[in-house]
Motif scaffolding. Structure first.
Motif, PDB file in Angstrom:
ATOM      1  N   CYS A  64       0.805  -1.230   0.000  1.00 47.88           N
ATOM      2  CA  CYS A  64       0.000   0.000   0.000  1.00 47.88           C
ATOM      3  C   CYS A  64       0.836   1.279   0.000  1.00 47.88           C
ATOM      4  O   CYS A  64       0.264   2.363  -0.033  1.00 47.88           O
ATOM      5  CB  CYS A  64      -1.019   0.037   1.133  1.00 47.88           C
ATOM      6  SG  CYS A  64      -2.204  -1.302   1.043  1.00 47.88           S
ATOM      7  N   ASN A  65       2.172   1.209   0.045  1.00 46.60           N
ATOM      8  CA  ASN A  65       2.969   2.411  -0.160  1.00 46.60           C
ATOM      9  C   ASN A  65       2.820   2.821  -1.617  1.00 46.60           C
ATOM     10  O   ASN A  65       2.673   1.982  -2.495  1.00 46.60           O
ATOM     11  CB  ASN A  65       4.448   2.166   0.111  1.00 46.60           C
ATOM     12  CG  ASN A  65       4.804   2.046   1.583  1.00 46.60           C
ATOM     13  OD1 ASN A  65       5.816   1.456   1.887  1.00 46.60           O
ATOM     14  ND2 ASN A  65       4.026   2.570   2.478  1.00 46.60           N
ATOM     15  N   VAL A  66       2.858   4.124  -1.869  1.00 45.90           N
ATOM     16  CA  VAL A  66       2.721   4.630  -3.227  1.00 45.90           C
ATOM     17  C   VAL A  66       3.920   5.512  -3.540  1.00 45.90           C
ATOM     18  O   VAL A  66       4.265   6.399  -2.763  1.00 45.90           O
ATOM     19  CB  VAL A  66       1.410   5.443  -3.396  1.00 45.90           C
ATOM     20  CG1 VAL A  66       1.299   6.012  -4.806  1.00 45.90           C
ATOM     21  CG2 VAL A  66       0.204   4.581  -3.065  1.00 45.90           C
ATOM     22  N   PHE A  67       4.546   5.236  -4.676  1.00 46.37           N
ATOM     23  CA  PHE A  67       5.680   6.020  -5.148  1.00 46.37           C
ATOM     24  C   PHE A  67       5.337   6.575  -6.522  1.00 46.37           C
ATOM     25  O   PHE A  67       4.559   5.983  -7.268  1.00 46.37           O
ATOM     26  CB  PHE A  67       6.938   5.146  -5.281  1.00 46.37           C
ATOM     27  CG  PHE A  67       7.479   4.668  -3.976  1.00 46.37           C
ATOM     28  CD1 PHE A  67       8.529   5.329  -3.357  1.00 46.37           C
ATOM     29  CD2 PHE A  67       6.952   3.548  -3.352  1.00 46.37           C
ATOM     30  CE1 PHE A  67       9.030   4.886  -2.147  1.00 46.37           C
ATOM     31  CE2 PHE A  67       7.445   3.091  -2.148  1.00 46.37           C
ATOM     32  CZ  PHE A  67       8.488   3.766  -1.543  1.00 46.37           C
ATOM     33  N   GLY A  68       5.938   7.673  -6.870  1.00 49.06           N
ATOM     34  CA  GLY A  68       5.772   8.247  -8.200  1.00 49.06           C
ATOM     35  C   GLY A  68       7.132   8.606  -8.752  1.00 49.06           C
ATOM     36  O   GLY A  68       8.048   8.944  -8.005  1.00 49.06           O
ATOM     37  N   GLY A  69       7.284   8.517 -10.060  1.00 42.61           N
ATOM     38  CA  GLY A  69       8.551   8.885 -10.668  1.00 42.61           C
ATOM     39  C   GLY A  69       8.539   8.650 -12.160  1.00 42.61           C
ATOM     40  O   GLY A  69       7.518   8.286 -12.744  1.00 42.61           O
ATOM     41  N   LYS A  70       9.692   8.848 -12.768  1.00 37.65           N
ATOM     42  CA  LYS A  70       9.843   8.672 -14.203  1.00 37.65           C
ATOM     43  C   LYS A  70      10.928   7.642 -14.470  1.00 37.65           C
ATOM     44  O   LYS A  70      11.968   7.637 -13.817  1.00 37.65           O
ATOM     45  CB  LYS A  70      10.211   9.989 -14.870  1.00 37.65           C
ATOM     46  CG  LYS A  70       9.111  11.016 -14.761  1.00 37.65           C
ATOM     47  CD  LYS A  70       9.465  12.274 -15.501  1.00 37.65           C
ATOM     48  CE  LYS A  70       8.314  13.254 -15.340  1.00 37.65           C
ATOM     49  NZ  LYS A  70       8.296  14.244 -16.357  1.00 37.65           N
ATOM     50  N   PHE A  71      10.674   6.778 -15.458  1.00 38.49           N
ATOM     51  CA  PHE A  71      11.626   5.746 -15.863  1.00 38.49           C
ATOM     52  C   PHE A  71      12.120   6.083 -17.254  1.00 38.49           C
ATOM     53  O   PHE A  71      11.330   6.247 -18.183  1.00 38.49           O
ATOM     54  CB  PHE A  71      10.946   4.377 -15.851  1.00 38.49           C
ATOM     55  CG  PHE A  71      11.852   3.228 -16.215  1.00 38.49           C
ATOM     56  CD1 PHE A  71      12.847   2.823 -15.347  1.00 38.49           C
ATOM     57  CD2 PHE A  71      11.698   2.556 -17.413  1.00 38.49           C
ATOM     58  CE1 PHE A  71      13.677   1.767 -15.663  1.00 38.49           C
ATOM     59  CE2 PHE A  71      12.522   1.492 -17.737  1.00 38.49           C
ATOM     60  CZ  PHE A  71      13.517   1.106 -16.862  1.00 38.49           C
ATOM     61  N   ASP A  72      13.443   6.211 -17.403  1.00 33.11           N
ATOM     62  CA  ASP A  72      14.044   6.477 -18.709  1.00 33.11           C
ATOM     63  C   ASP A  72      14.299   5.136 -19.384  1.00 33.11           C
ATOM     64  O   ASP A  72      15.131   4.356 -18.925  1.00 33.11           O
ATOM     65  CB  ASP A  72      15.353   7.245 -18.536  1.00 33.11           C
ATOM     66  CG  ASP A  72      15.977   7.603 -19.868  1.00 33.11           C
ATOM     67  OD1 ASP A  72      16.167   6.699 -20.709  1.00 33.11           O
ATOM     68  OD2 ASP A  72      16.294   8.783 -20.064  1.00 33.11           O
ATOM     69  N   CYS A  73      13.578   4.871 -20.467  1.00 33.03           N
ATOM     70  CA  CYS A  73      13.660   3.567 -21.138  1.00 33.03           C
ATOM     71  C   CYS A  73      14.993   3.330 -21.829  1.00 33.03           C
ATOM     72  O   CYS A  73      15.392   2.188 -22.024  1.00 33.03           O
ATOM     73  CB  CYS A  73      12.530   3.433 -22.162  1.00 33.03           C
ATOM     74  SG  CYS A  73      10.911   3.350 -21.394  1.00 33.03           S
ATOM     75  N   VAL A  74      15.700   4.388 -22.196  1.00 28.84           N
ATOM     76  CA  VAL A  74      16.987   4.227 -22.863  1.00 28.84           C
ATOM     77  C   VAL A  74      18.074   3.853 -21.855  1.00 28.84           C
ATOM     78  O   VAL A  74      18.782   2.863 -22.025  1.00 28.84           O
ATOM     79  CB  VAL A  74      17.379   5.512 -23.634  1.00 28.84           C
ATOM     80  CG1 VAL A  74      18.771   5.378 -24.228  1.00 28.84           C
ATOM     81  CG2 VAL A  74      16.337   5.809 -24.711  1.00 28.84           C
ATOM     82  N   SER A  75      18.180   4.620 -20.778  1.00 22.05           N
ATOM     83  CA  SER A  75      19.222   4.354 -19.779  1.00 22.05           C
ATOM     84  C   SER A  75      18.787   3.343 -18.732  1.00 22.05           C
ATOM     85  O   SER A  75      19.587   2.876 -17.938  1.00 22.05           O
ATOM     86  CB  SER A  75      19.628   5.650 -19.082  1.00 22.05           C
ATOM     87  OG  SER A  75      18.541   6.162 -18.325  1.00 22.05           O
ATOM     88  N   LYS A  76      17.472   3.009 -18.723  1.00 23.03           N
ATOM     89  CA  LYS A  76      16.888   2.095 -17.742  1.00 23.03           C
ATOM     90  C   LYS A  76      17.173   2.558 -16.312  1.00 23.03           C
ATOM     91  O   LYS A  76      17.635   1.805 -15.468  1.00 23.03           O
ATOM     92  CB  LYS A  76      17.350   0.666 -17.967  1.00 23.03           C
ATOM     93  CG  LYS A  76      16.846   0.089 -19.268  1.00 23.03           C
ATOM     94  CD  LYS A  76      17.195  -1.361 -19.418  1.00 23.03           C
ATOM     95  CE  LYS A  76      16.689  -1.862 -20.757  1.00 23.03           C
ATOM     96  NZ  LYS A  76      17.078  -3.223 -21.023  1.00 23.03           N
TER      97      LYS A  76
END
Length: 86
Positions: A64-76
């Motif tokens: 139930c913890n919630v995190f938000g962020g961005k994932f760079d698909c090129v650099s992973k």
């Protein structure tokens, strides 16, 4: 690979391999926004593998913890990971 028998648990190595496999798959997706929902331990393994600075000071991830962020698909790699809910 995940063991289906209820008396067997996957090893940490198997779990980490599953995390890597998931993010390899994720990096190929065309969508720009994706929600990932899973158990705390799996999310914790993801963060340790791809954004270890998110879990400083021995922080744990619980269901139930919630995190938000961005994932760079090129650099992973993740950027701007924040805990949104406890």
């Amino acid at each position: 690979a995940y063991k289906q028998h209820p008396s067997q648990r996957e090893t940490w190595e198997e779990l980490n391999a599953r995390v890597v496999s998931f993010f390899d798959w994720l990096s190929q997706r065309p969508e720009q926004n994706i929600v990932i929902v899973s158990h705390g331990v799996w999310i914790e393994c993801c963060l340790y593998a791809y954004s270890p600075e998110t879990l400083t000071g021995g922080q744990r991830v619980y269901n139930c913890n919630v995190f938000g962020g961005k994932f760079d698909c090129v650099s992973k790699t993740f950027s701007s990971i924040n805990r949104i809910l406890p």
